[in-house]
Design a protein around this motif. Sequence first.
Motif, PDB file in Angstrom:
ATOM      1  N   ILE A  51       0.840  -1.202   0.000  1.00  8.36           N
ATOM      2  CA  ILE A  51       0.000   0.000   0.000  1.00  8.36           C
ATOM      3  C   ILE A  51       0.872   1.247   0.000  1.00  8.36           C
ATOM      4  CG2 ILE A  51      -1.674   1.334   1.360  1.00  8.36           C
ATOM      5  CD1 ILE A  51      -2.668  -1.466   2.411  1.00  8.36           C
ATOM      6  N   GLU A  52       1.902   1.233   0.832  1.00  9.10           N
ATOM      7  CA  GLU A  52       2.784   2.394   0.917  1.00  9.10           C
ATOM      8  C   GLU A  52       3.633   2.555  -0.344  1.00  9.10           C
ATOM      9  OE1 GLU A  52       4.712   3.173   4.662  1.00  9.10           O
ATOM     10  OE2 GLU A  52       3.101   2.165   5.743  1.00  9.10           O
ATOM     11  N   ALA A  53       4.006   1.452  -0.989  1.00 12.15           N
ATOM     12  CA  ALA A  53       4.752   1.540  -2.253  1.00 12.15           C
ATOM     13  C   ALA A  53       3.904   2.260  -3.305  1.00 12.15           C
ATOM     14  CB  ALA A  53       5.144   0.148  -2.731  1.00 12.15           C
ATOM     15  N   ASN A  54       2.625   1.954  -3.347  1.00 11.01           N
ATOM     16  CA  ASN A  54       1.725   2.618  -4.300  1.00 11.01           C
ATOM     17  C   ASN A  54       1.660   4.120  -4.064  1.00 11.01           C
ATOM     18  OD1 ASN A  54       0.991   0.379  -5.828  1.00 11.01           O
ATOM     19  ND2 ASN A  54      -0.641  -0.169  -4.419  1.00 11.01           N
ATOM     20  N   LYS A  55       1.767   4.542  -2.815  1.00 17.10           N
ATOM     21  CA  LYS A  55       1.694   5.969  -2.486  1.00 17.10           C
ATOM     22  C   LYS A  55       2.841   6.760  -3.101  1.00 17.10           C
ATOM     23  CE  LYS A  55      -0.872   5.553   1.833  1.00 17.10           C
ATOM     24  NZ  LYS A  55      -0.850   5.766   3.288  1.00 17.10           N
ATOM     25  N   ILE A  56       3.965   6.102  -3.369  1.00 20.97           N
ATOM     26  CA  ILE A  56       5.080   6.807  -3.999  1.00 20.97           C
ATOM     27  C   ILE A  56       5.289   6.361  -5.448  1.00 20.97           C
ATOM     28  CG2 ILE A  56       6.261   7.357  -1.835  1.00 20.97           C
ATOM     29  CD1 ILE A  56       8.243   5.069  -2.510  1.00 20.97           C
ATOM     30  N   GLY A  57       4.280   5.713  -6.007  1.00 24.12           N
ATOM     31  CA  GLY A  57       4.295   5.363  -7.413  1.00 24.12           C
ATOM     32  C   GLY A  57       5.044   4.095  -7.779  1.00 24.12           C
ATOM     33  N   LEU A  58       5.257   3.191  -6.827  1.00 29.51           N
ATOM     34  CA  LEU A  58       5.938   1.928  -7.111  1.00 29.51           C
ATOM     35  C   LEU A  58       4.923   0.796  -7.187  1.00 29.51           C
ATOM     36  CD1 LEU A  58       8.971   2.133  -4.637  1.00 29.51           C
ATOM     37  CD2 LEU A  58       8.999   2.536  -7.100  1.00 29.51           C
ATOM     38  N   ASP A  59       5.038  -0.029  -8.217  1.00 30.63           N
ATOM     39  CA  ASP A  59       4.217  -1.235  -8.326  1.00 30.63           C
ATOM     40  C   ASP A  59       5.123  -2.428  -8.049  1.00 30.63           C
ATOM     41  OD1 ASP A  59       2.498  -3.300  -8.854  1.00 30.63           O
ATOM     42  OD2 ASP A  59       2.271  -2.848 -10.981  1.00 30.63           O
ATOM     43  N   ILE A  60       5.011  -2.970  -6.857  1.00 26.94           N
ATOM     44  CA  ILE A  60       5.876  -4.085  -6.450  1.00 26.94           C
ATOM     45  C   ILE A  60       5.102  -5.399  -6.378  1.00 26.94           C
ATOM     46  CG2 ILE A  60       7.552  -2.658  -5.230  1.00 26.94           C
ATOM     47  CD1 ILE A  60       6.052  -3.326  -2.638  1.00 26.94           C
ATOM     48  N   THR A  61       3.892  -5.419  -6.892  1.00 35.22           N
ATOM     49  CA  THR A  61       3.028  -6.589  -6.746  1.00 35.22           C
ATOM     50  C   THR A  61       3.573  -7.826  -7.447  1.00 35.22           C
ATOM     51  OG1 THR A  61       1.691  -5.849  -8.624  1.00 35.22           O
ATOM     52  CG2 THR A  61       0.935  -5.224  -6.411  1.00 35.22           C
ATOM     53  N   LYS A  62       4.365  -7.664  -8.495  1.00 39.82           N
ATOM     54  CA  LYS A  62       4.886  -8.815  -9.229  1.00 39.82           C
ATOM     55  C   LYS A  62       6.318  -9.167  -8.836  1.00 39.82           C
ATOM     56  CE  LYS A  62       1.818  -8.009 -13.037  1.00 39.82           C
ATOM     57  NZ  LYS A  62       1.618  -7.232 -14.213  1.00 39.82           N
ATOM     58  N   GLU A  63       6.864  -8.448  -7.888  1.00 36.44           N
ATOM     59  CA  GLU A  63       8.242  -8.667  -7.459  1.00 36.44           C
ATOM     60  C   GLU A  63       8.303  -9.697  -6.329  1.00 36.44           C
ATOM     61  OE1 GLU A  63      10.735  -7.043  -9.068  1.00 36.44           O
ATOM     62  OE2 GLU A  63       9.206  -6.078 -10.285  1.00 36.44           O
ATOM     63  N   GLU A  64       9.439 -10.344  -6.221  1.00 34.74           N
ATOM     64  CA  GLU A  64       9.709 -11.216  -5.071  1.00 34.74           C
ATOM     65  C   GLU A  64       9.966 -10.318  -3.867  1.00 34.74           C
ATOM     66  OE1 GLU A  64       9.704 -14.599  -5.012  1.00 34.74           O
ATOM     67  OE2 GLU A  64       9.088 -14.570  -7.103  1.00 34.74           O
ATOM     68  N   LYS A  65       9.501 -10.741  -2.704  1.00 29.29           N
ATOM     69  CA  LYS A  65       9.709  -9.958  -1.479  1.00 29.29           C
ATOM     70  C   LYS A  65      10.497 -10.803  -0.492  1.00 29.29           C
ATOM     71  CE  LYS A  65       6.424  -9.254   1.764  1.00 29.29           C
ATOM     72  NZ  LYS A  65       5.229  -8.686   2.412  1.00 29.29           N
ATOM     73  N   GLU A  66      11.556 -10.204   0.047  1.00 31.53           N
ATOM     74  CA  GLU A  66      12.384 -10.899   1.028  1.00 31.53           C
ATOM     75  C   GLU A  66      12.624  -9.980   2.223  1.00 31.53           C
ATOM     76  OE1 GLU A  66      16.794 -12.972   1.168  1.00 31.53           O
ATOM     77  OE2 GLU A  66      15.867 -12.559  -0.764  1.00 31.53           O
ATOM     78  N   TYR A  67      12.448 -10.521   3.424  1.00 26.69           N
ATOM     79  CA  TYR A  67      12.740  -9.774   4.648  1.00 26.69           C
ATOM     80  C   TYR A  67      14.204  -9.993   5.010  1.00 26.69           C
ATOM     81  CZ  TYR A  67      13.093  -8.726   9.601  1.00 26.69           C
ATOM     82  OH  TYR A  67      13.498  -8.243  10.817  1.00 26.69           O
ATOM     83  N   LEU A  68      14.899  -8.897   5.320  1.00 29.69           N
ATOM     84  CA  LEU A  68      16.310  -8.976   5.708  1.00 29.69           C
ATOM     85  C   LEU A  68      16.565  -8.148   6.958  1.00 29.69           C
ATOM     86  CD1 LEU A  68      17.864  -8.329   2.188  1.00 29.69           C
ATOM     87  CD2 LEU A  68      17.702 -10.531   3.338  1.00 29.69           C
ATOM     88  N   LYS A  69      17.485  -8.614   7.761  1.00 36.24           N
ATOM     89  CA  LYS A  69      17.980  -7.834   8.891  1.00 36.24           C
ATOM     90  C   LYS A  69      19.500  -7.811   8.753  1.00 36.24           C
ATOM     91  CE  LYS A  69      17.521  -6.982  13.762  1.00 36.24           C
ATOM     92  NZ  LYS A  69      16.823  -7.307  14.993  1.00 36.24           N
ATOM     93  N   ILE A  70      20.033  -6.625   8.493  1.00 34.25           N
ATOM     94  CA  ILE A  70      21.459  -6.448   8.259  1.00 34.25           C
ATOM     95  C   ILE A  70      21.949  -5.319   9.153  1.00 34.25           C
ATOM     96  CG2 ILE A  70      23.236  -5.976   6.533  1.00 34.25           C
ATOM     97  CD1 ILE A  70      21.106  -6.622   4.380  1.00 34.25           C
ATOM     98  N   LYS A  71      22.927  -5.603   9.971  1.00 29.85           N
ATOM     99  CA  LYS A  71      23.507  -4.582  10.860  1.00 29.85           C
ATOM    100  C   LYS A  71      22.420  -3.813  11.615  1.00 29.85           C
ATOM    101  CE  LYS A  71      27.875  -3.589   8.634  1.00 29.85           C
ATOM    102  NZ  LYS A  71      28.752  -2.541   8.129  1.00 29.85           N
ATOM    103  N   GLU A  72      21.524  -4.515  12.233  1.00 24.01           N
ATOM    104  CA  GLU A  72      20.437  -3.929  13.027  1.00 24.01           C
ATOM    105  C   GLU A  72      19.414  -3.148  12.197  1.00 24.01           C
ATOM    106  OE1 GLU A  72      20.201  -4.908  16.193  1.00 24.01           O
ATOM    107  OE2 GLU A  72      22.051  -5.981  15.829  1.00 24.01           O
ATOM    108  N   LYS A  73      19.521  -3.200  10.895  1.00 26.84           N
ATOM    109  CA  LYS A  73      18.540  -2.545  10.029  1.00 26.84           C
ATOM    110  C   LYS A  73      17.593  -3.621   9.498  1.00 26.84           C
ATOM    111  CE  LYS A  73      21.709   1.064   8.536  1.00 26.84           C
ATOM    112  NZ  LYS A  73      21.243   2.100   9.396  1.00 26.84           N
TER     113      LYS A  73
END
Length: 80
Positions: A51-73
């Motif tokens: 939903i938030e990606a759409n607010k800035i004009g990004l269409d990520i619906t067809k992309e792979e999504k991966e959760y990452l935690k790197i250096k506390e981020k």
Amino acid sequence: MDSTSDLIIDSLKNEPIGETDHFIWFITDIGIAALFKREQNFEIYSSSVEIEANKIGLDITKEEKEYLKIKEKQLFLFYS
């Protein structure tokens, strides 16, 4: 840390492409990164990222999504 993590961390030093309620958005060499602004419930972030990606004009619906935690981020990485 591996080379993928290094690429992502280096990309987070660049100017973001946008900011929404829960994320700061960056372009990386691998894909689009949605950096969590705060540490909150993972479920809240996971359910609002598209939903938030759409607010800035990004269409990520067809992309792979991966959760990452790197250096506390914490972030979602979207890639094809």
